[in-house]
Design an enzyme around this catalytic site. Structure first.
Site, PDB file in Angstrom:
ATOM      1  N   ASP A   1       1.387  -6.970 -10.902  1.00  5.75           N
ATOM      2  CA  ASP A   1       0.388  -6.856 -11.798  1.00  5.75           C
ATOM      3  C   ASP A   1      -0.208  -5.466 -11.330  1.00  5.75           C
ATOM      4  O   ASP A   1      -0.428  -4.629 -12.421  1.00  5.75           O
ATOM      5  CB  ASP A   1      -0.766  -7.647 -12.011  1.00  5.75           C
ATOM      6  CG  ASP A   1      -1.998  -7.467 -12.700  1.00  5.75           C
ATOM      7  OD1 ASP A   1      -1.684  -7.340 -13.880  1.00  5.75           O
ATOM      8  OD2 ASP A   1      -3.292  -7.625 -12.419  1.00  5.75           O
TER       9      ASP A   1
ATOM     10  N   ASP B   1       0.819  -1.191   0.156  1.00  2.00           N
ATOM     11  CA  ASP B   1      -0.091  -0.048   0.009  1.00  2.00           C
ATOM     12  C   ASP B   1       0.879   1.330   0.083  1.00  2.00           C
ATOM     13  O   ASP B   1       0.570   2.201  -0.772  1.00  2.00           O
ATOM     14  CB  ASP B   1      -0.827   0.030   1.265  1.00  2.00           C
ATOM     15  CG  ASP B   1      -0.253  -0.218   2.901  1.00  2.00           C
ATOM     16  OD1 ASP B   1       0.781  -0.970   2.540  1.00  2.00           O
ATOM     17  OD2 ASP B   1      -1.002  -0.191   3.423  1.00  2.00           O
TER      18      ASP B   1
END
Ligand code: IPM
Ligand code: MG
Length: 362
Positions: free
Chosen positions: A248, A224
């Site tokens: 990804d 994050d």
């Protein structure tokens, strides 16, 4: 030297960008006296139409028997409602696993001619962005156990499993350390070790391996925070190594901050020199067949192929220089056009790059 390339044009804009890349391969073959033998096969939606599966057995066999694979793009509206295992994307996952390509290299670079394309403020981008995302490609949640079940109190449920073995982490981390050694010797490992057990193992293995690379400055970041830091201060990153799922997501983010997703190539590598090279953009069915697509990401993927699978660094550089020259002369496809630039189509862009290579360019 002689090399065998399997070409998988795929769907949407795939065939038209591949056509330009094939021309470039032929041209550098002549110029540098290498023999590139090319054979085409089906993958994705076109393979579903022809054979009912996104990755026909004969396609995988052909790829296994070549020195490198060049892929355009897969997918389109037509196949969007098919069940998961016969969607075009399943072909992509199948070929990665089938060829044992566990490492995905995605460079995110701002070319100086395209500095203004970044959505970030100039004081954040400063002299440019040059990040290499090394994404694990054959493990984690993409390939873990998944399924549906009935729960007692909450009705139907579904699950996907994130699992990594020490060996899987070790081989991708090793490749990332090696990549860092060839660049600025800075490696950022991204995980979610404050929550996930698989991430705690990931971090342990990376730290252990770092003993073999004392010159590399290793840091760790939670995913994050990494997503936030990429837009706050992208210059702090050099090589990033992370899991399949996190990679990804972060590689899309990293490519977007360069402002030109149509420019970025990728390489998927495994144990040997066989690699799969593809642009990171998708099949863009909305502009397919209109001579609008940007062929540069695919042409730069050829450059990566020359370097990583064939060891032809001089050819790789020739292709890259040709692209940079064309950009510096102000030519752009629609996706990267800005005021004062000359907008050209797919074919014209390909021709301009070829002219640089043959020396016919003005
Ligand atoms: C990518 C794509 C694929 C992925 C999809 C199309 C399966 O997003 O190459 O990043 O998730 O790996
Ligand atoms: Mg993706």
């Amino acid at each position: 030297m002689k090399f065998k390339i399997t070409v998988l044009p795929g769907d949407g804009i795939g065939p038209e960008v591949i056509e330009q890349a094939i021309d470039v391969i032929k041209l550098v073959g002549e110029k540098y006296d290498h023999e590139f033998e090319m054979q085409e096969a089906l993958i994705g939606g076109c393979a579903i139409d022809a054979h009912g599966v996104p990755l026909p057995e004969q396609t995988l066999e052909m790829c296994k028997n070549s020195d490198a694979v060049l892929l355009g793009a897969v997918g389109g509206f037509k196949w969007d409602t098919l069940p998961g295992h016969i969607r075009p994307e399943a072909g992509l996952l199948g070929i990665r696993a089938g060829l044992g390509l566990y490492a995905n290299l995605r460079p995110a670079i701002i070319y100086s001619a395209l500095k203004d394309a970044s959505p970030l403020r100039p004081d954040i981008v400063k002299d440019g962005i040059d990040i290499m995302v090394v994404r694990e490609l054959t493990g984690g949640m993409y390939f873990g156990d998944r399924g549906r079940l009935q729960t007692e109190n909450m009705g139907e449920a579904a699950y996907d499993t994130e699992q990594y073995s020490v060996l899987e982490v070790e081989r991708i981390a090793r490749l990332a350390f090696e990549t860092a050694m060839k660049r600025n010797k800075k490696l950022m490992s991204v995980d979610k070790a404050n929550v996930l057990e698989s991430s705690r193992l990931w971090r342990e293995v990376v730290i252990k391996l770092s003993a073999e690379y004392p010159e590399v400055e290793l840091s760790h970041m939670y995913v994050d925070n990494a997503a936030m830091q990429l837009v706050r201060n992208p210059m702090q990153f050099d090589v990033i190594v992370t899991t399949n799922m996190f990679g990804d997501i972060l590689s899309d983010e990293a490519s977007m901050i360069t402002g030109s997703i149509g420019m970025l190539p990728s390489a998927s590598l495994g144990k040997g020199t066989l690699g799969l090279y593809e642009p990171i953009h998708g099949s863009a069915p909305d502009i397919a067949g209109q001579n609008k697509a940007n062929p540069i990401a695919t042409i730069l993927s050829v450059s990566m192929m020359m370097k990583y699978s064939f060891g032809l660094d001089d050819v790789a550089k020739e292709i890259e220089d040709a692209v940079v020259n064309v950009l510096n002369k102000g030519y752009r496809t629609g996706d990267i056009a800005s005021e004062g630039t000359k907008v050209v189509g797919t074919k014209e862009m390909g021709q301009l790059i070829k002219d640089e290579i043959t020396g016919a360019a003005k």
